[in-house]
Structure formats: structure tokens, C-alpha cells
Design a protein around this motif. Sequence first.
Motif, PDB file in Angstrom:
ATOM      1  N   ILE A 262      37.897  41.271  30.938  1.00 15.20           N
ATOM      2  CA  ILE A 262      37.749  40.638  29.630  1.00 15.20           C
ATOM      3  C   ILE A 262      38.552  39.347  29.629  1.00 15.20           C
ATOM      4  CG2 ILE A 262      38.133  40.884  27.162  1.00 15.20           C
ATOM      5  CD1 ILE A 262      37.896  43.904  27.537  1.00 15.20           C
TER       6      ILE A 262
ATOM      7  N   THR B 249      43.578  37.780  30.838  1.00 11.06           N
ATOM      8  CA  THR B 249      42.526  38.702  31.269  1.00 11.06           C
ATOM      9  C   THR B 249      42.972  40.124  30.970  1.00 11.06           C
ATOM     10  OG1 THR B 249      43.457  38.792  33.511  1.00 11.06           O
ATOM     11  CG2 THR B 249      41.707  37.172  33.106  1.00 11.06           C
ATOM     12  N   ASP B 250      42.013  40.948  30.665  1.00  6.62           N
ATOM     13  CA  ASP B 250      42.259  42.358  30.373  1.00  6.62           C
ATOM     14  C   ASP B 250      41.337  43.174  31.268  1.00  6.62           C
ATOM     15  OD1 ASP B 250      42.701  44.868  29.420  1.00  6.62           O
ATOM     16  OD2 ASP B 250      41.860  44.525  27.430  1.00  6.62           O
TER      17      ASP B 250
ATOM     18  N   GLU C 148      34.830  45.742  33.659  1.00  9.97           N
ATOM     19  CA  GLU C 148      34.784  44.386  33.130  1.00  9.97           C
ATOM     20  C   GLU C 148      36.167  43.743  33.185  1.00  9.97           C
ATOM     21  OE1 GLU C 148      33.209  44.324  29.215  1.00  9.97           O
ATOM     22  OE2 GLU C 148      31.215  45.040  29.792  1.00  9.97           O
TER      23      GLU C 148
ATOM     24  N   LYS D 167      37.190  46.273  21.248  1.00 11.21           N
ATOM     25  CA  LYS D 167      37.678  45.820  22.550  1.00 11.21           C
ATOM     26  C   LYS D 167      36.824  44.673  23.057  1.00 11.21           C
ATOM     27  CE  LYS D 167      39.413  50.374  23.994  1.00 11.21           C
ATOM     28  NZ  LYS D 167      39.293  51.450  25.014  1.00 11.21           N
ATOM     29  N   GLY D 168      37.473  43.821  23.845  1.00 13.01           N
ATOM     30  CA  GLY D 168      36.741  42.772  24.527  1.00 13.01           C
ATOM     31  C   GLY D 168      36.119  41.769  23.589  1.00 13.01           C
ATOM     32  N   LYS D 169      34.891  41.413  23.924  1.00 13.77           N
ATOM     33  CA  LYS D 169      34.202  40.386  23.151  1.00 13.77           C
ATOM     34  C   LYS D 169      33.861  40.857  21.744  1.00 13.77           C
ATOM     35  CE  LYS D 169      29.800  41.647  25.334  1.00 13.77           C
ATOM     36  NZ  LYS D 169      28.731  41.162  26.220  1.00 13.77           N
TER      37      LYS D 169
ATOM     38  N   GLN E 155      40.019  36.629  27.489  1.00 13.94           N
ATOM     39  CA  GLN E 155      40.378  36.553  26.085  1.00 13.94           C
ATOM     40  C   GLN E 155      41.581  35.651  25.895  1.00 13.94           C
ATOM     41  OE1 GLN E 155      41.420  40.597  25.114  1.00 13.94           O
ATOM     42  NE2 GLN E 155      43.317  40.543  26.292  1.00 13.94           N
TER      43      GLN E 155
ATOM     44  N   LYS F 130      32.881  39.466  34.576  1.00  7.94           N
ATOM     45  CA  LYS F 130      33.638  38.720  33.573  1.00  7.94           C
ATOM     46  C   LYS F 130      32.953  38.861  32.219  1.00  7.94           C
ATOM     47  CE  LYS F 130      35.621  35.308  36.716  1.00  7.94           C
ATOM     48  NZ  LYS F 130      35.767  33.875  37.042  1.00  7.94           N
ATOM     49  N   SER F 131      33.736  39.246  31.259  1.00 11.59           N
ATOM     50  CA  SER F 131      33.179  39.524  29.935  1.00 11.59           C
ATOM     51  C   SER F 131      33.835  38.632  28.885  1.00 11.59           C
ATOM     52  CB  SER F 131      33.393  41.005  29.580  1.00 11.59           C
ATOM     53  OG  SER F 131      32.938  41.266  28.268  1.00 11.59           O
ATOM     54  N   TYR F 132      33.019  37.883  28.173  1.00 11.02           N
ATOM     55  CA  TYR F 132      33.457  37.118  27.011  1.00 11.02           C
ATOM     56  C   TYR F 132      32.211  36.792  26.195  1.00 11.02           C
ATOM     57  CZ  TYR F 132      31.883  33.164  29.858  1.00 11.02           C
ATOM     58  OH  TYR F 132      31.131  32.325  30.630  1.00 11.02           O
TER      59      TYR F 132
ATOM     60  N   SER G 289      40.903  47.654  29.343  1.00 15.21           N
ATOM     61  CA  SER G 289      40.266  48.124  28.111  1.00 15.21           C
ATOM     62  C   SER G 289      38.853  48.637  28.341  1.00 15.21           C
ATOM     63  CB  SER G 289      40.245  46.994  27.071  1.00 15.21           C
ATOM     64  OG  SER G 289      41.563  46.611  26.740  1.00 15.21           O
TER      65      SER G 289
END
Length: 817
Positions: free
Chosen positions: A703, A693-694, A701, A770-772, A705, A544-546, A697
Motif C-alpha cells: 500500500i 509503504t504498508d 499488496e 485499509k489501503g486505498k 500511502q 502496488k496499491s493506491y 495491512s
Amino acid sequence: MRSEVLTNLIKGYQLIASNSQNYQHILALVFAVKEINENSQILPNMSLGFYILNSYYVARMTYKATLNLLSTPQRFVPNFRCDSRSNLIAVIGGLVSETSANVATIAANYKFPQLTYGSFSSVQDDKTLFSSLYQMVPNEEHQYRGVVRLLHHFRWTWIGLFAVDDDNGDRFLQSVVPMLAQNGICYSYIFRTAKRTYMEELIDIVIRQLEKYQLLMDEKTNACFVYGENPSLQVLRMMLFYATFLALPLVDKVWIITSQWDFHSVSIQRLWDIQIFHGALSFTVHSEQPPGFKTFTDSIKPSWAKRDGFIQNFWEQAFSCSLKISNGNVESKKISTGKEKLESLPRTFFEMSMTGHSYNIYNAVYAVAHVLHAAYISASKHRRSVERGRVSFRYAQPWQLHCFLKNILFNNSAGESVYFDKNGELIAGFDVINWITFPNGSFVRVKVGRLDPQAPLGNELTINDDQIVWHRSFNQVLPISVCNDNCYPGYSRKKKEGKKFCCYDCAPCPEGMISNQKDMDTCFKCPEDQYPNKDQKQCIPRVKSYLSYQEPLGFTFTMFVITFSLITAFILGTFWKHQDTPIVKANNRTLTYILLISLLLCFLCSLLFIGQPGKVTCLLRQMAFGIVFSMSLSTVLAKTITVVLAFMATKPGSGMRKWLGKRLANSVVLSGSFSQASICIVWLITSPPFPATDTHSVNGEIILQCNEGSPFMFYCVLSYMGFLATVSFTVAFFARKLPDSFNEAKFITFSMLIFCSVWLSFVPTYLSSKGKYMVAVEIFSILSSSAGLLGSIFFPKCYIIILRPEFNDKEHIKRRE
């Protein structure tokens, strides 16, 4: 005492004098009849008798033997009997399906039950034609499905097929070939083995078979499925044996064989090597050893010859000797001592334990006995005829037994249940036998599995791999029988043009897809919360990415937010403390306080972008950012307009003095903020932001968001802020050279230049991230633009208030003016 009158007669078939194992079939028949006649619980006051006739595997001899049953003994007049002591009740036979079918065509007309102890083709199983037939072996189709399960178990998809060259072989291929194809199995060749024929033709047949021997040299085909009945399998064995004399390469295969197979040798084969069949697997009807049978076989002596018409032929072949009663030429053979033991014979010639076919005969005799007993009990309740003080079973006719046979259920002496299904087929399972051979010609049957046709689909076959002994050429390693090497995980099968579907190339899985088993037809995508590993063999859970507070980037932004917020609060406190000084009074103190408070809120709203997105934070972050920033820009615009109007009002005769005051400034701030708030309200009503959620990208991960809901509304918010900044910059730019000690226009111009530069670069950077990092770009833009406004407008004033207070004096200002 029992009556010695033969009121019932069981007739059996199939004796090939040259095949010693058929003698065990006779012994099984005799043993079963002996047990029944000695058992007072079955058929009291009755005795079973039997005839044994030979069909010689020839149709005309089979028909003649069957018609002989319908004649008076010693007089061949079909359909005429004058012997009241012989009552034909049932027929047991034959060993091969062709013999059984030939008998059944006659048996059906007379409606006497026929119990076949050998195989019987399922395609021949037409109940309208063979209505009197009962099979002591399960349907052959069960064996075919068992072989398919076995091939799947060992992942053998490229096999050789052996089928006898007759109608049964044709029916076998018509049934099995589609079944194999439906289960992803192909055959590399079909080898048609010759059916049994006369001895003078056998040599020519074997030579013709050897011409096709090259087919067996396919190194990729290590598993061979053999279908045939005992006579035709003898021909196959002869071909493989004679191939060694012609210096042909040895054939090392895993032979998979149906229940008809055995190693029983004729006289000339007793010393033949059977090592080629070492490790073979066969399906045999599940059987048990009846107690007392071994003791019975141990009691067999050549002295039985006076009442056993078969023992002389068997004994002379088995021990290569001659019985004294022989009328033939005995000079070339030694005389039997009578002390020979059956257990000393090679197992290929005679087995002391009861084989599957003999066990079927044993059960067939008991089935007839139980049916007769049930019919006797039924008849005794309704009608009795007393003759000389004994019960006579005068009215029992063969056709009357069918209703009892269809419903028969009993346990034999071995503890096995015997009963038929609605089609007259025995309900039983199969044992998977591993044949282990030895150089001295002996062999051992090892049970390594079980086939239960009544088990749930997919669980019919159980195999104990550790017990299986493979052919010595495989070095006890599981043989491979495939058209080409397996496609390992990370690859999928790709069809070869012009080849069978079991022959294929291996293609790497496309990006983002995996295969986690051998020989998969297609690759597949991982679940949304997983992604392929580097080798595309398995799915790995996504991280999980944030932008969290714990990671360096999030922690750094948090420190900047706190720092800038404290600085803003310090400046606000300083201006509040020095609110009566000229530099604070200039350009409307209220606007100054509103701008500082809005900048403080701008810094703090950055915290909404840090941490795991939630429903509330997603709704607030862009709305708060847009409204607070619009308030800041509206305040800057109001301060700029105030400066311009103040200088214009100082000109003689100017009518701008009436516009000066708090009303205009407040109107600009309120109208600018309210317009942005209206846009945000429309955004919330039509398509509000929400957590999303993504998984596409960034590889590996998930993402976390905020989905903006409506990108159009998001860019409307940015465009409106850009509009306010552009107007403020334009007005300030033209007012930057107006004379005044505390003219803010030049500082506002510089601050708007910083603001516009930051947000013009924000759009392409934001779209390419992208992402965070998208969130980080927006936080950086918020902090840098807010810090630009704070530093450009207020740092010069704080410098004067704190460090140069002498400049913040009304007298000093008058002197400068």
C-alpha cells in the motif's frame, strides 16, 4: 655400463600368499625398479635392488621382518651388518596402518625413510613418533570430508556406520561421528566389523557378526559408510556371503567406502557372488596407468619361477594348476601348460590395469630414486671418492635423504606430479569410483566424480549423477536414506522428543512465513516487497496499491470532482451575473463569493488524494483540505452571525447596528482560517506527513500511502473543523425561524446537519478501512460534505434566480412583507 653392485636396497613389505592382488603390488615394484635401472637419466652407474618381506598382518612378525633388515642376510642378528654390498636406503610399506605404525617405531630410531603406500590413520600421524614416515596417500581426513560432501549431495542424512573393531575403528568413529553431527547427518547404527585373525578363529567371528545382521534390515538406512582396511573388509564380505546360506534377507545398500576397499579375492572367494556390492561408491587416490605396465604383465610366465619366489604360489592359485617344479603333491591338480593368460582371470582375482595401491608403490620407488639422484648430484659437487675409475656413493646415509624427500617434486612416466606437503603426506586428489558388478564375478570401475582437497571450500567434490549406476533393487532411482519423509516446502522440521535430530515431524509454516526447500529447520518471512503464496512455498511480488485515476473507483471520484467543480463554477458565475439582485445582495455578497470559491477549492483538493502519493502531495493534501474546509466553515459561520445580527439590529433601541458590516464578517472568516493554518504550520514543523509503504495491512499488496506523521495533529485539524461546524450549526439552529424571505439560517442548519453527520461517520469508517479504501473514505467525506453545503445553501437560491426570477424582485419582496 652400469655397475652390477647393489649400492642401494629398497625393502618392501606385505605379501599375503592367499591374496592374489598382492602379487600385482610386487609386479608394480619390479616394474618401477626395471624402468629406473634402464633409464640412464636417473642414477647413472647405479642399480636399485630390493627385498620383499612379509608381515602376515601380525605385529611380532612385522617387528621381526623390520629387524631382519638391520641384520646380515641369512643371519638374524639385529643391528649387525657385515654385507657392504647391501646399503639400506628406504622402506616401502605397509598396506595397513597397523603394519606401517609398527615399522615406523623402528624406522624412526634409525631414521631411514619409510614410504607407506596404504592408509595411515591421521590420529596416528604424530611427527614426533613417526618422523621418518612419508605417506603415498593423502590424509584420511580428506576422505571423511569427501564422504560428508557426498552425503549432502544426495541428501542422505540417516546412514549406517561400519568400523573395524580395533583402535583404528575407534579413532575413525571419534573423528567421523562429530563431523557428521556438525553437518546435519545422523547414524542409525554402528556395526563393528571384525579385524583379521587366524583362519581357525574366522568361522566363530563370522557367526558372531551374523548375530548383529538384523541391524542391516533397517529399510530407512540405504546408505552405509564403511571404514576398514582390506583384511577386515574380507571379513565383512564373508559375513554377507554366508548370510545367503542361512536364508537371511538380502541387504540392498549403497556402500560408501574409503580408499582401502577392493574386491580382490583369496582363493576360496574367486567364485563368490559380489552382486551385493553393485553400485557401491568409493574414494580412491587419483591414479594413472604407467605406459608399458600392461605389456610388462603380459610378459609374465611361469618360467619366471626360478627367479621369482612368488609366482609359483600365485600361478597355482590363480589357474588351479601345479607347476612342474613344485615339490608338493601335484596329483590332485593339473599341470600348468605355461600358456595361461593373466587377462583370462576374473577381475576379483587379478586386474591387468594397475590399481591404486600398486600405483602408490610405483610412485614410492620413483620417489626414492629421485631422492637418491638428488643426493648424488649434491654430494658430487662437494665430495667425490674415486675407486677403480667409478664414482662410489660411499657417504649416502638414510637420514641424509629426509631433506630431499621433504622438497621432492617430479613427474612420473604417467605424467602425474608427485610431491609431499609439510607433514610428509602426498598432495593428491581422490577419484569417486562407482563399482559395477556382473553375475560372472567381474566388475568395472567407473569414475563418476572427483574430490580435490585443495579446492575452495564447498567446491571440493564434483559428481556426475547421470553416470552413477545404483544397486538393481533401486531401479536406477536415486536411493533415499533419511530417518523419515522429507518436510516439503511449506513445512519446517519439528524435533521429536527423545529422538536424534535427524528424526523429526513436519509442521506447517506460520501465517506470513514460507519455506522454499526440503527439510528446512525454520520458516522465514518474505522480503517487504513480496508475500507468501497460498501454499507458503514461495514469495510472490506484491502489487502496488493506491487509488489511481485508471481504476473505476478513482475514475468515478474524478468525475464527481469535475462535475461538482463545474457546478460550483456555474453557481459562482450565476451569482456574479446577478450580483445586483436582492437574493444575491442578501447576507453579504462577499461572503457568498468566498464560500463558493472555498467550496470549489474543497472539491479540487480531493484530487490530491488520487494518484500515487508523493512527497509534495503528502504535504499538501491534509493541509489544503484542513485550511480550505476551515475557510468554508468560517464563511458559513460568518453568514449565520450576519443573519442573527441583522435581525437583532432591527429591534428598536438595539445597539447591534454598529456590528453590522463587512468588518465583523471578514474578521470571523480570517480568524477561523488563520487558526486552522496555525495548526497546520505547527504540524509541518513538528512532524510533517511523508510517503510511506504498508506491507502488512492487506495480504499481497504494497500500500502506497501518506503517513500522517503525527496522528494527533491530524485529529486536531478534524477537531477544529468539527468545532467550527458545531458552532455554525448551533447559531443557525436558533436563527432558523427568524422571519425573512431570504433567511439562510434554515438552509445553513440543514447543511451543517449534513456536514456533521458525514464527518461523525467518517472517523470510525476511516479507522476500520485499509489501503486505498481509507483514501476513498476521506474523498467521499470531502465531496459529500462539500456537496451538502453547496446544495443546501445555493440550490434554492439558484432555483429562484434561474427559474423564478419574478421572486428575485424588490417590488415582489415589498408586497410579501
